[in-house]
Scaffold this motif. Structure first.
Motif, PDB file in Angstrom:
ATOM      1  N   GLY A   1     -31.441  -7.850  45.404  1.00  0.00           N
ATOM      2  CA  GLY A   1     -31.822  -8.581  46.591  1.00  0.00           C
ATOM      3  C   GLY A   1     -30.849  -8.324  47.715  1.00  0.00           C
ATOM      4  N   LEU A   2     -31.300  -8.471  48.962  1.00  0.00           N
ATOM      5  CA  LEU A   2     -30.462  -8.281  50.136  1.00  0.00           C
ATOM      6  C   LEU A   2     -30.176  -9.632  50.789  1.00  0.00           C
ATOM      7  CD1 LEU A   2     -32.247  -5.136  51.483  1.00  0.00           C
ATOM      8  CD2 LEU A   2     -29.802  -5.265  51.043  1.00  0.00           C
ATOM      9  N   LEU A   3     -28.913  -9.867  51.080  1.00  0.00           N
ATOM     10  CA  LEU A   3     -28.491 -11.108  51.717  1.00  0.00           C
ATOM     11  C   LEU A   3     -28.033 -10.824  53.141  1.00  0.00           C
ATOM     12  CD1 LEU A   3     -26.263 -12.531  48.836  1.00  0.00           C
ATOM     13  CD2 LEU A   3     -28.697 -12.936  49.210  1.00  0.00           C
ATOM     14  N   ASP A   4     -28.362 -11.718  54.064  1.00  0.00           N
ATOM     15  CA  ASP A   4     -27.844 -11.563  55.424  1.00  0.00           C
ATOM     16  C   ASP A   4     -26.464 -12.215  55.512  1.00  0.00           C
ATOM     17  OD1 ASP A   4     -28.251 -14.279  55.598  1.00  0.00           O
ATOM     18  OD2 ASP A   4     -29.986 -14.143  56.941  1.00  0.00           O
TER      19      ASP A   4
ATOM     20  N   ARG B   1     -28.555 -15.749  53.184  1.00  0.00           N
ATOM     21  CA  ARG B   1     -29.976 -15.937  52.903  1.00  0.00           C
ATOM     22  C   ARG B   1     -30.560 -14.691  52.253  1.00  0.00           C
ATOM     23  NH1 ARG B   1     -29.943 -18.482  58.478  1.00  0.00           N
ATOM     24  NH2 ARG B   1     -29.988 -16.289  59.131  1.00  0.00           N
ATOM     25  N   LEU B   2     -31.444 -14.895  51.289  1.00  0.00           N
ATOM     26  CA  LEU B   2     -32.102 -13.793  50.602  1.00  0.00           C
ATOM     27  C   LEU B   2     -33.244 -13.271  51.466  1.00  0.00           C
ATOM     28  CD1 LEU B   2     -32.273 -12.152  47.929  1.00  0.00           C
ATOM     29  CD2 LEU B   2     -33.884 -13.885  47.098  1.00  0.00           C
ATOM     30  N   LEU B   3     -33.102 -12.057  51.980  1.00  0.00           N
ATOM     31  CA  LEU B   3     -34.107 -11.507  52.879  1.00  0.00           C
ATOM     32  C   LEU B   3     -35.402 -11.209  52.135  1.00  0.00           C
ATOM     33  CD1 LEU B   3     -31.962  -9.088  55.066  1.00  0.00           C
ATOM     34  CD2 LEU B   3     -32.709 -11.410  55.570  1.00  0.00           C
TER      35      LEU B   3
ATOM     36  N   ARG C   1     -33.963  -6.808  59.091  1.00  0.00           N
ATOM     37  CA  ARG C   1     -33.029  -7.936  59.025  1.00  0.00           C
ATOM     38  C   ARG C   1     -33.725  -9.280  59.146  1.00  0.00           C
ATOM     39  NH1 ARG C   1     -27.599  -6.290  59.710  1.00  0.00           N
ATOM     40  NH2 ARG C   1     -27.415  -4.063  60.165  1.00  0.00           N
ATOM     41  N   ALA C   2     -34.981  -9.273  59.612  1.00  0.00           N
ATOM     42  CA  ALA C   2     -35.748 -10.519  59.683  1.00  0.00           C
ATOM     43  C   ALA C   2     -36.448 -10.823  58.368  1.00  0.00           C
ATOM     44  CB  ALA C   2     -36.777 -10.427  60.816  1.00  0.00           C
ATOM     45  N   GLY C   3     -36.334  -9.901  57.401  1.00  0.00           N
ATOM     46  CA  GLY C   3     -36.979 -10.093  56.109  1.00  0.00           C
ATOM     47  C   GLY C   3     -38.403  -9.592  56.060  1.00  0.00           C
ATOM     48  N   ASP C   4     -38.831  -8.821  57.075  1.00  0.00           N
ATOM     49  CA  ASP C   4     -40.194  -8.291  57.115  1.00  0.00           C
ATOM     50  C   ASP C   4     -40.265  -6.940  56.418  1.00  0.00           C
ATOM     51  OD1 ASP C   4     -41.009 -10.459  58.750  1.00  0.00           O
ATOM     52  OD2 ASP C   4     -40.198  -9.419  60.512  1.00  0.00           O
TER      53      ASP C   4
END
Length: 271
Positions: A8-11, A15-17, A48-51
């Motif tokens: 998973g990617l965190l900002d 937060r988990l993107l 970076r917006a999770g899209d």
């Protein structure tokens, strides 16, 4: 992170993107706004917006050679094009390590082959179960479970007959009928080759074994004495503790090792 082989990617805020974990993930480069994630066998982008967005590498030249040959990213595959920007072969190869040091090893539908400097295949179609790179004009290849030796013209210099093979210093360590011995490219038995004293240290740095650099300049580090696995980043190493990536605002969390000392440790991906 959760159990299993998910990433998973965190900002920067933790937060988990995308609100979920993926089969795999790759951080963007320093200026990149889009990371790569693996979903159901397909690489796509995650901003970076999770899209979810198109794969940022799709259509890009991953490697451009002085001869004009280019290795282009096409979906999850690699297309080879010439100086005229037209494909040199009809195959879309698996995304393996590409280089301008020909002959290049390529894989298609689980079979290996060699790509020549003109972008054509040495043996068409790729047909080897496994293979070693060329050295001194010869390469070990595996056909129907047996190892033989291929010459630079694509002709078998030595028919497949060995159960195991390992090239080393211009010779080949082989096994046949439970007997282990050394041969040259013609199949003649030879003595074990002499090696340079520093051969054992090649590719080793400190406590860690280093793999090849990725296309973004990252180098994968595999610690030999620690359970944690991290990436070093040019200009600064992120190794002990596995913290956020350098100046990107991205952190990649990965629970590759269920026995990690702290399941909350953020682990960078190791390819």
């Amino acid at each position: 992170m959760t159990e299993g082989q998910k990433a998973g990617l965190l900002d920067e805020a933790g937060r988990l993107l995308g609100g979920r974990l993926f089969d795999d993930a790759r951080l963007p480069d320093y200026s990149g706004e889009v990371a790569k994630i693996l979903v159901n066998g397909q690489w796509i982008g995650l901003n970076r917006a999770g899209d979810l967005v198109p794969d940022p590498e799709d259509g890009m030249a991953l490697v451009a050679c002085p001869s004009g040959i280019k290795f282009m990213h096409s979906g999850n595959r690699i297309q080879v094009v010439g100086a005229d920007e037209k494909p040199t072969v009809s195959y879309l190869f698996d995304d393996t390590h590409m280089t301008c040091e020909f002959s290049v090893s390529v894989r298609y539908n689980g079979r290996w082959g060699f790509l020549k400097q003109d972008g054509k295949l040495l043996v068409d179609p790729p047909s080897f179960q496994s293979q070693f790179g060329f050295s001194g004009g010869y390469a070990g290849v595996k056909i129907d479970g047996k190892w033989g030796i291929l010459d630079s013209s694509g002709v078998l210099a030595l028919a497949p007959q060995f159960d195991e093979m390992q090239p080393d210093s211009g010779a080949y360590a082989v096994s046949k009928d439970a007997r282990k011995f050394w041969i040259d490219a013609s199949g003649r038995e030879v003595s074990e080759p002499r090696r340079l004293e520093d051969r054992q240290s090649t590719g080793t740095s400190g406590n860690a074994r280093t793999s090849r650099a990725s296309r973004t300049g990252l180098t994968v580090m595999s610690p030999t004495r620690e359970l944690r696995q991290c990436l070093t980043i040019p200009m600064k190493a992120v190794f002990s503790g596995c913290g956020p990536s350098l100046n990107t605002g991205w952190t990649l969390g990965k629970n590759r090792l269920a026995s990690s000392r702290n399941s909350k440790d953020r682990l960078f991906p190791v390819s």
